[in-house]
Enzyme design. Structure first.
Site, short mmCIF file in Angstrom:
data_model
loop_
_atom_site.label_atom_id
_atom_site.label_comp_id
_atom_site.label_asym_id
_atom_site.label_seq_id
_atom_site.Cartn_x
_atom_site.Cartn_y
_atom_site.Cartn_z
CG ASP A 1 -0.23 -0.07 2.56
OD1 ASP A 1 0.97 -0.43 2.61
OD2 ASP A 1 -0.86 0.27 3.58
CG ASP B 1 4.12 0.10 1.68
OD1 ASP B 1 3.58 -1.00 1.79
OD2 ASP B 1 3.87 1.05 2.45
CG ASN C 1 0.13 3.24 4.32
OD1 ASN C 1 -0.01 2.95 5.50
ND2 ASN C 1 1.18 2.87 3.62
CB THR D 1 4.80 -4.08 2.95
OG1 THR D 1 4.46 -3.66 1.64
CG2 THR D 1 6.04 -4.95 2.91
CG PHE E 1 -2.01 1.12 9.81
CD1 PHE E 1 -3.12 1.92 10.04
CD2 PHE E 1 -1.69 0.79 8.50
CE1 PHE E 1 -3.91 2.37 8.99
CE2 PHE E 1 -2.47 1.25 7.44
CZ PHE E 1 -3.58 2.03 7.69
CG ASN E 2 0.53 -3.00 7.61
OD1 ASN E 2 0.02 -1.97 7.18
ND2 ASN E 2 1.79 -3.33 7.35
CG HIS F 1 7.26 0.46 9.94
ND1 HIS F 1 7.31 0.26 11.30
CD2 HIS F 1 6.80 1.73 9.78
CE1 HIS F 1 6.88 1.35 11.93
NE2 HIS F 1 6.58 2.26 11.03
CG ASP F 2 6.06 -1.52 4.79
OD1 ASP F 2 5.69 -2.10 5.82
OD2 ASP F 2 5.36 -0.70 4.17
C1 BDR Z 1 2.87 -0.06 8.65
O1 BDR Z 1 1.77 0.81 8.44
C2 BDR Z 1 2.01 1.63 7.31
O2 BDR Z 1 1.75 2.95 7.66
C3 BDR Z 1 3.43 1.40 6.89
O3 BDR Z 1 3.54 1.46 5.48
C4 BDR Z 1 3.76 0.04 7.42
O4 BDR Z 1 3.42 -0.96 6.51
C5 BDR Z 1 3.55 0.29 9.95
O5 BDR Z 1 2.67 0.16 11.01
CA CA Z 2 2.88 -0.47 4.21
#
Ligand code: BDR
Ligand code: CA
Length: 310
Positions: free
Chosen positions: A9, A14, A39, A123, A163-164, A237-238
């Site tokens: 996303d 990403d 996102n 991701t 979040f994911n 993160h990703d």
């Molecule tokens: C995740 O949430 C998104 O905002 C980032 O791209 C990442 O995949 C981090 O919590």
């Molecule tokens: Ca992401």
């Protein structure tokens, strides 16, 4: 060469993950990029995937996927990624076009037809992956591993949930209970790769278009993390997923059980990480606890430099 599908996303981090995967330094064979609502809305994520592909001259199919999670309504994060989902750098409108069809069917088709097993690299929220497994469970035999960013032993969207996973916890439950090997990069490890100002400076000194694009991404993302969480930069993160595929030895992993909470009032979307094996449940996840930070950034720098080599 390992066959991968990048399900994402984009998304600043990403985009960085795609850049690592597509570099000369990695030996990944990217079968396609699939997008999902996360996102921001899926159409915007798709546009961003096309823009990044075009910048990288990456000629792989980009296929749009789920517009919303399996059960709940969508939740988006423009406060972290901006209204476009990838605010900061200015990229031209892409001339590359999205491939017709749905990401779920693309994933099923690619996995079925691939001679070598396929690694899925999600991701974003896990909606597309769960839908593919619901529609054609037999594909699991030809999936090598799911290498994902999500979850952790604490949250960033709620105190308990990342979040994911939070956005589509029902989908996450389908994936974590699928029996397919999972490598999980949650907040415990991704918060160890914060692009602090000195990292942004290192990236900025690399003289090619891709590194300069990454610098712009990191500046916007870092400011958002500073405003929102008080961090000294944005955790990419990703990028842990594709960095792991390239350099697994950088990460300290533990094979353990992770279960997904979908009922709790305060814990919906939590990944219950059974570090001490108190449940006795079978291990289903290789969980990343830590990363060699110095080496991570050295390799990252080398990846970005490689885009300037002819
Ligand atoms: C995740 O949430 C998104 O905002 C980032 O791209 C990442 O995949 C981090 O919590
Ligand atoms: Ca992401």
């Amino acid at each position: 060469m390992r066959n991968v599908i990048l399900d994402c996303d984009p998304g600043h981090d990403d985009a960085v993950s795609i850049i690592i995967a597509a570099s000369k330094k990695s030996d990944l064979n990217i079968l396609g990029i699939t997008t999902v609502a996360g996102n921001v809305e899926v159409e915007k994520n798709t546009q961003n995937a096309l823009k990044v592909s075009e910048l990288l001259k990456l000629e792989v199919p980009v296929v749009q996927g789920a517009e919303r999670p399996l059960v709940k309504q969508s939740e988006i994060a423009p406060e972290i990624h901006g209204d476009t989902g990838m605010d900061g750098p200015e990229l031209p409108e892409p001339t590359m076009r999205v491939k017709e069809g749905h990401a779920v069917d693309f994933i099923i088709d690619q996995v079925k037809r691939s001679k070598e097993k396929v690694t899925l690299v999600p991701t974003g929220p896990l909606t597309n992956i769960a839908m593919a497994l619901i529609k054609a469970l037999e594909i699991k035999e030809n999936i090598d591993e799911i290498v994902l960013m999500g979850g952790g032993t604490f949250g960033n969207w709620t105190p308990a949930a990342e979040f994911n996973i939070y956005v589509d916890a029902e989908a996450a439950k389908v994936v974590f209970e699928s029996g397919i090997p999972i490598a999980m990069f949650g907040l415990d490890v991704t918060h160890q790769v914060i692009a602090t100002p000195d990292i942004v400076e290192r990236v900025g000194k690399i003289d090619n278009e891709i590194a300069q694009f990454v610098k712009e991404l990191l500046i916007f993302f870092g400011q958002a993390y500073k405003d929102h969480f008080g961090f000294n930069g944005g955790p990419i993160h990703d990028a842990c997923t594709t960095m792991y595929l390239m350099k697994p030895e950088l990460f300290e992993m533990q094979h353990l059980n992770v279960s997904i909470e979908i009922k709790g009032e305060f814990s919906y979307g939590m990944t219950a990480v059974d570090k001490l094996n108190v449940t006795g449940l079978q291990a289903n996840t290789h969980f990343a606890w830590s990363v060699d930070q110095d080496e991570f950034w050295n390799v990252f720098e080398a990846v970005l430099e490689s885009y300037g080599e002819v």
